[in-house]
Write an enzyme that holds these catalytic residues in place. Structure first.
Site, PDB file in Angstrom:
ATOM      1  N   LYS A 212     -31.395  -6.883   4.900  1.00  0.00           N
ATOM      2  CA  LYS A 212     -31.182  -8.282   5.314  1.00  0.00           C
ATOM      3  C   LYS A 212     -31.842  -8.507   6.657  1.00  0.00           C
ATOM      4  O   LYS A 212     -31.825  -7.611   7.514  1.00  0.00           O
ATOM      5  CB  LYS A 212     -29.673  -8.555   5.432  1.00  0.00           C
ATOM      6  N   GLU A 257     -18.863 -19.021  15.571  1.00  0.00           N
ATOM      7  CA  GLU A 257     -18.778 -17.559  15.408  1.00  0.00           C
ATOM      8  C   GLU A 257     -18.337 -16.898  16.714  1.00  0.00           C
ATOM      9  O   GLU A 257     -19.056 -16.939  17.722  1.00  0.00           O
ATOM     10  CB  GLU A 257     -20.138 -16.999  14.963  1.00  0.00           C
TER      11      GLU A 257
HETATM   12  C1  LIG Z   1     -28.143 -17.703  12.688  1.00  0.00           C
HETATM   13  C2  LIG Z   1     -27.289 -18.694  12.531  1.00  0.00           C
HETATM   14  O1  LIG Z   1     -26.122 -18.586  11.836  1.00  0.00           O
HETATM   15  C3  LIG Z   1     -25.727 -17.338  11.310  1.00  0.00           C
HETATM   16  C4  LIG Z   1     -26.210 -17.153   9.964  1.00  0.00           C
HETATM   17  C5  LIG Z   1     -25.463 -17.537   8.874  1.00  0.00           C
HETATM   18  C6  LIG Z   1     -26.045 -17.445   7.470  1.00  0.00           C
HETATM   19  O2  LIG Z   1     -27.198 -17.056   7.333  1.00  0.00           O
HETATM   20  O3  LIG Z   1     -25.374 -17.775   6.498  1.00  0.00           O
HETATM   21  C7  LIG Z   1     -24.166 -18.028   9.035  1.00  0.00           C
HETATM   22  C8  LIG Z   1     -23.594 -18.039  10.261  1.00  0.00           C
HETATM   23  C9  LIG Z   1     -24.209 -17.347  11.382  1.00  0.00           C
HETATM   24  O4  LIG Z   1     -23.795 -16.020  11.417  1.00  0.00           O
HETATM   25  C10 LIG Z   1     -27.496 -20.016  13.183  1.00  0.00           C
HETATM   26  O5  LIG Z   1     -26.625 -20.892  13.086  1.00  0.00           O
HETATM   27  O6  LIG Z   1     -28.533 -20.203  13.848  1.00  0.00           O
END
Ligand SMILES: C=C(O[C@@H]1C=C(C(=O)O)C=C[C@H]1O)C(=O)O
Length: 458
Positions: A212, A257
């Site tokens: 990932k 988060e």
């Molecule tokens: C990287 C980001 O978000 C992150 C990525 C996510 C995802 O890919 O589903 C969800 C929440 C965060 O951990 C962002 O908001 O810029």
């Protein structure tokens, strides 16, 4: 202990630490509502960490700790302790966030200014400005609220503990100003080109190079009038109550988060990964929450993120609770898969337990913002992302005198550039796995820009 890194400058505390007199007293309740604390802020360099109307806000600056490079967290932590060794604290409230606190914001990358340039980006040169990779700001005044208790903390370098009562009167800040007309344009990588990067990352994952990677993009908003951070803060705090609304040293946002909270021996981390837009348009699933909770692509992304947090916390905890299945977090723009990981901080025999900042350093970068395995994901980000993440997707929050504190991941955020008060840089990123679709990821990144574009009035 100061981390030694040949290329990184030594940390700096300015002014040089003298005796700090810190006093916390209870004050009258503020009006209710999610913006009560941010409504107190003056326009210059507001500091904030607020959620559901509780939290802390601060202004003024009695000291600033700056740090650089891979040791930026440990160096800042050590410099903060040096400040505290010379502090006299009288705390009449004794809640998390009372007494001496510092607000902090750190850079995503270890490599320091110019890292992205080395990787070949031709985006705006915003990193090579000599700015530190980490900053802790010790304010002059903090006002905080938790449950029904409201307090004020004053920080003085001279004077005495018997401050006159007048010092504890809340100021009447200058009116909040609007940014006026706002124009949004592509940042380092054009939105359409970013889809090619997503396709390339998914190809590498399918070829087995890694599991990932989180790819981010930026956009630049130019404004008619200088950006008043409080304009953004008020709108974010009112619209994104489930998020932590923050402002530290020009980094402003509302993150859902929580990288880590350390409070009286209990450690908590809210891990997010796996996202669906709230209004995904034609062909969208009838029930997006159900779709998300059953999406194997999103569950896979989420599992990597939870594992990375659990693995990073495990050495510091005597026991941990890692939920078996995520819940769905509903935000106005997106839904996320979310897991609250908790642990009990161990008391090591050979020294003090890590502070909240030490825990944040151990957790950063989690798979939610970098990928799996970490080193491969970081390398791919450096190779193809073409973006200087600056302080985006890195720890932002506050640190108390006992090491407790809260550190969010600086998402749904923007950087108000010190070099240009008429420009802000917005960021958003998406977790990419083998099954990721570039169009869907671009749409997801647009949805993740919405908190800031909406706060700017776009
Ligand atoms: C990287 C980001 O978000 C992150 C990525 C996510 C995802 O890919 O589903 C969800 C929440 C965060 O951990 C962002 O908001 O810029």
């Amino acid at each position: 202990m100061t981390a030694e890194h040949a290329s990184a400058p030594a940390p700096r505390t300015s002014p040089a630490p003298g005796t700090l007199v810190v006093r916390t007293v209870a004050i009258d309740a503020l009006p209710g509502g999610p913006t009560a604390l941010v409504d107190l802020l003056p326009d210059a360099h507001p500091l904030a960490w607020v959620r559901r109307g509780d939290g802390i806000v601060g202004w003024g600056e009695v000291a600033r700790i700056e740090s650089w490079g891979p040791g930026r967290f440990a160096d800042a932590d050590a410099a903060w302790r040096a400040v505290l060794r010379r502090a006299v604290v009288r705390d009449e409230v004794h809640l998390p966030g009372t007494g001496a606190v510092a607000f902090g914001s750190f850079a995503f990358d270890d490599a320091g200014p110019g890292a992205a340039d080395d990787a070949g980006t031709d985006g705006p040169d915003v990193a090579d400005d000599g700015r530190p990779d980490g900053v802790l700001v010790v304010p002059r005044v903090v006002v905080g609220r938790r449950g029904g208790t409201t307090w004020m903390t004053t920080f003085e370098t001279s004077g005495s503990l018997a401050s006159p009562p007048g010092a504890h009167v809340l100021p009447r800040p200058a009116p909040v100003t609007s940014p006026g007309r706002v124009v949004l344009r592509d940042g380092s990588v054009a939105a359409q080109d970013w889809k090619d990067l997503v396709a390339e990352a998914a190809r590498r994952i399918r070829a087995g190079h890694l599991d990932k990677v989180v790819l981010a993009r930026d956009a630049v908003a130019t404004t008619e009038h200088p950006v008043d951070p409080r304009y953004l803060l008020g709108r974010l705090a009112a619209s994104y109550e489930a998020c932590w609304t923050f402002s530290v040293d020009g980094m402003v946002g509302a993150t859902p988060e929580l990288l880590v909270r350390s409070e009286k021996g209990l450690v908590t981390s809210r891990v997010l990964a796996g996202t669906i837009r709230r209004e995904p348009g034609a062909g969208a699933p009838h029930d997006p929450a159900l779709f998300l909770a059953q999406s194997s692509k999103d569950l896979e992304e989420h599992e990597y993120a939870v594992r990375s947090v659990a693995d990073a916390l495990a050495p510091s905890c005597s026991s941990m609770n890692v939920p078996e299945a995520p819940f769905v977090l509903h935000l106005p723009n997106v839904l996320h898969l979310a897991s609250d990981v908790t642990g009990v901080l161990a008391s090591p025999e050979d020294g003090p337990a890590p502070t909240s900042l030490g825990l944040a350093a151990a957790l950063h970068p989690s798979a939610a913002v970098c990928g799996t395995p970490t080193a491969d994901a970081r390398a791919l980000i450096r190779e193809i992302e073409g973006l200087d993440r600056a302080r985006y997707a890195a720890p932002v929050g506050w640190l108390g005198a006992d090491g407790d504190g809260e550190w969010g991941i600086a998402l749904r955020s923007c950087e108000i550039l010190p070099s240009d008060p008429l420009a802000v840089r917005l960021f958003a990123g998406c977790g990419i796995v083998g099954a990721s679709d570039p169009d869907a990821e671009l749409a997801e990144s647009e949805a993740k820009l919405e908190p800031i574009t909406g706060a700017l009035g776009l």
